[in-house]
Design a protein around this motif. Structure first.
Motif, PDB file in Angstrom:
ATOM      1  N   GLY A 212       0.859  -1.802   0.394  1.00  0.00           N
ATOM      2  CA  GLY A 212       0.049  -0.527  -0.251  1.00  0.00           C
ATOM      3  C   GLY A 212       1.094   1.413   0.194  1.00  0.00           C
ATOM      4  O   GLY A 212       0.222   2.830  -0.007  1.00  0.00           O
ATOM      5  N   MET A 232      -1.610  -4.333   2.007  1.00  0.00           N
ATOM      6  CA  MET A 232      -2.485  -2.908   2.477  1.00  0.00           C
ATOM      7  C   MET A 232      -2.064  -2.510   3.715  1.00  0.00           C
ATOM      8  O   MET A 232      -3.390  -2.181   4.631  1.00  0.00           O
ATOM      9  N   ARG A 245      -4.688   5.654   0.333  1.00  0.00           N
ATOM     10  CA  ARG A 245      -4.938   4.634   0.629  1.00  0.00           C
ATOM     11  C   ARG A 245      -5.762   4.145   0.093  1.00  0.00           C
ATOM     12  O   ARG A 245      -6.033   2.833   0.294  1.00  0.00           O
ATOM     13  N   VAL A 249      -6.999   0.431  -2.709  1.00  0.00           N
ATOM     14  CA  VAL A 249      -8.163   0.155  -1.903  1.00  0.00           C
ATOM     15  C   VAL A 249      -9.222  -0.074  -2.330  1.00  0.00           C
ATOM     16  O   VAL A 249      -9.461  -1.356  -2.987  1.00  0.00           O
ATOM     17  N   CYS A 253     -10.275  -2.981  -4.917  1.00  0.00           N
ATOM     18  CA  CYS A 253     -11.684  -4.395  -5.400  1.00  0.00           C
ATOM     19  C   CYS A 253     -13.166  -3.671  -6.143  1.00  0.00           C
ATOM     20  O   CYS A 253     -13.770  -4.114  -6.372  1.00  0.00           O
ATOM     21  N   ILE A 261      -6.178  -9.069  -0.574  1.00  0.00           N
ATOM     22  CA  ILE A 261      -5.870  -7.826   0.157  1.00  0.00           C
ATOM     23  C   ILE A 261      -6.084  -8.430   1.548  1.00  0.00           C
ATOM     24  O   ILE A 261      -6.804  -8.668   1.717  1.00  0.00           O
ATOM     25  N   LEU A 263      -5.075  -6.192   5.764  1.00  0.00           N
ATOM     26  CA  LEU A 263      -4.826  -4.962   6.228  1.00  0.00           C
ATOM     27  C   LEU A 263      -4.221  -4.518   7.002  1.00  0.00           C
ATOM     28  O   LEU A 263      -3.843  -5.480   8.074  1.00  0.00           O
ATOM     29  N   LEU A 302     -13.212   3.239   3.941  1.00  0.00           N
ATOM     30  CA  LEU A 302     -13.488   2.562   2.862  1.00  0.00           C
ATOM     31  C   LEU A 302     -15.193   2.054   2.266  1.00  0.00           C
ATOM     32  O   LEU A 302     -15.472   2.323   1.568  1.00  0.00           O
ATOM     33  N   MET A 315     -11.300  -9.024   3.333  1.00  0.00           N
ATOM     34  CA  MET A 315     -10.292  -8.325   3.428  1.00  0.00           C
ATOM     35  C   MET A 315      -9.555  -8.004   5.181  1.00  0.00           C
ATOM     36  O   MET A 315      -8.618  -9.291   5.699  1.00  0.00           O
TER      37      MET A 315
END
Length: 329
Positions: A212, A232, A245, A249, A253, A261, A263, A302, A315
Motif C-alpha cells: 500500500g 495494504m 491509501r 484499496v 476492490c 488484500i 489490512l 473505505l 480483507m
C-alpha cells in the motif's frame, strides 16, 4: 478444522475473527536497550502495562487477532509477549520466525551453511532454526511460530536472498505461510516473488508486505495476479496519506481483488527506532500510527469510498483465515 498457533495456543482458523495481519507489540534492539536503556529510559513493567492497555482497547473495537512478525533483527522476545497476552486473553497474538535485515545475514549464520567455513550437513542452519520454531516451539516458551518473515528493502543482496531462500525452504518443509517486508516504491515485490517461485513456494501463502506504499495499480495488479496477497498494511503512515491509501484499496476492490488484500498498520506499542523518546516523537510525527486506526478511521473511510461490507469482511476475516489454512485442508 485447521488451527493456527497463537501465544495462547492453537486456535481454529474460523475463530480468528477480524485480523490485522502486520502489527508489532515491541520493536527493540536488545543490546542497545540492555546497555543504554535499563535504569534510564526503559522500564519493563511500564512498557508492558502500556501495551496491555493499548491492545485491550484494540480488542474492544472488534479486532480479535493480530499477527506480530517481529523476528530476529527486530527484537523478538516471546516471554515479554506472553506477559502481554496473558493480560489480554480476548486478543489472539500470532508470532513469526525468520530474519529481518536489509543487507547481510546475522553474524551467527555468516560462516555456517552450505559452502561456508562450517558446513556440517549441507543444510542452512537458518532453515533448521526456522523449522524448529514452527514445529517444536520457540526456545522453552511453549509458543510456536505460525508463519515466516523476511525483508527486501534495498535490493536482493546475497544476504537477503539467502534468508529468502531459507524462508522458502522452511515453508516447503512445514507448509507455514510467509509474510514479507518489501519496498513498494522500488517494486521489490517482483524479485521477491520470482525468488519464491523458483524455490517452489505456494504464492497464495505469501503476503507482499507494504504494497500500500505505492499507488501504481499496474504493479499491484501484477503482484496480485501472481497469486500473492497484497499487504495494504501501513495505514497511519502519512505518505501516501489516508485518502490515497483508501482510494487505492477501493480501486482494487472494484476490479475484483478484495480476495487478495489484507489490512494492517505496521504499528508498535513501543519502538526504539527513533530513540529513547520514541513515543513522544511518534505522537508528533506519526499521530495516526496506532493499532486502532483501522477500526475507528479506515473502515468508515473505505465504506465512504464505496467498498462493500462483503469486501471488508474478505480483507479482514476471510483472507487471513484462508492464509492460515494449510493447503492440504
Amino acid at each position: 478444522m485447521s488451527a493456527v498457533e497463537t501465544v495462547h495456543g492453537p486456535v481454529e482458523v474460523d475463530r480468528l475473527g477480524p485480523t490485522l495481519m502486520h502489527e508489532h507489540i515491541f520493536l527493540l534492539n536488545p543490546e542497545y536497550m540492555q546497555n543504554y536503556g535499563r535504569g534510564s529510559w526503559w522500564d519493563e513493567d511500564a512498557r508492558v502495562d502500556d501495551a496491555i492497555t493499548r491492545l485491550r482497547s484494540l480488542a474492544g473495537k472488534g479486532i480479535k487477532t493480530i499477527v506480530d512478525p517481529t523476528v530476529l533483527g527486530l527484537g523478538r522476545d516471546i516471554p515479554r509477549i506472553q506477559r502481554v497476552a496473558a493480560a489480554v486473553p480476548e486478543l489472539n497474538i500470532v508470532v513469526a520466525t525468520g530474519i529481518y535485515t536489509y543487507h547481510d545475514v546475522p553474524f551467527v549464520y555468516y560462516m555456517r551453511g552450505p559452502g561456508l567455513l562450517i558446513d556440517a550437513d549441507g543444510v542452512d542452519p537458518m532453515v533448521t532454526d526456522f523449522v524448529r520454531d514452527l514445529t517444536e516451539g520457540i526456545a522453552d516458551t511453549g509458543v510456536t511460530a505460525a508463519l515466516l518473515k523476511c525483508a527486501v528493502q534495498e535490493d536482493m543482496s546475497p544476504g537477503v536472498a539467502r534468508i529468502c531462500r531459507a524462508v522458502a525452504r522452511a515453508h516447503r518443509e512445514t507448509g507455514a505461510p510467509i509474510t514479507t517486508h518489501t519496498n513498494a516504491g522500488k517494486q521489490l515485490g517482483r524479485p521477491t516473488i520470482e525468488l519464491f517461485r523458483t524455490e517452489g513456494v505456494d504464492l497464495t501463502k505469501v503476503v507482499i508486505g507494504h504494497s500500500g506504499d505505492t499507488v501504481d495499480l499496474d504493479y499491484l495488479l501484477e503482484i496480485a495476479d501472481s497469486g500473492a496477497i497484497l499487504g495494504m498494511d501501513r495505514f497511519g503512515f502519512p505518505d501516501p496519506n489516508l485518502t490515497t491509501r483508501v482510494n487505492t484499496v477501493a480501486a482494487l476492490c472494484r476490479r475484483g481483488y478484495a480476495d487478495r488484500i489484507v489490512l494492517s498498520h505496521d504499528a508498535a506499542c513501543f519502538s526504539d527506532w527513533l530513540g529513547p523518546d520514541a513515543l513522544e516523537i511518534n505522537a508528533h510525527l506519526l499521530p495516526d500510527l496506532r493499532h486502532d486506526y483501522i477500526p475507528t478511521v479506515v473502515l468508515p473511510a473505505l465504506r465512504e469510498a464505496g467498498v462493500s461490507e462483503t469486501d471488508i469482511t474478505a480483507m479482514l476475516v476471510d483472507n487471513p483465515h484462508r492464509y492460515f489454512t494449510p493447503a492440504s485442508a
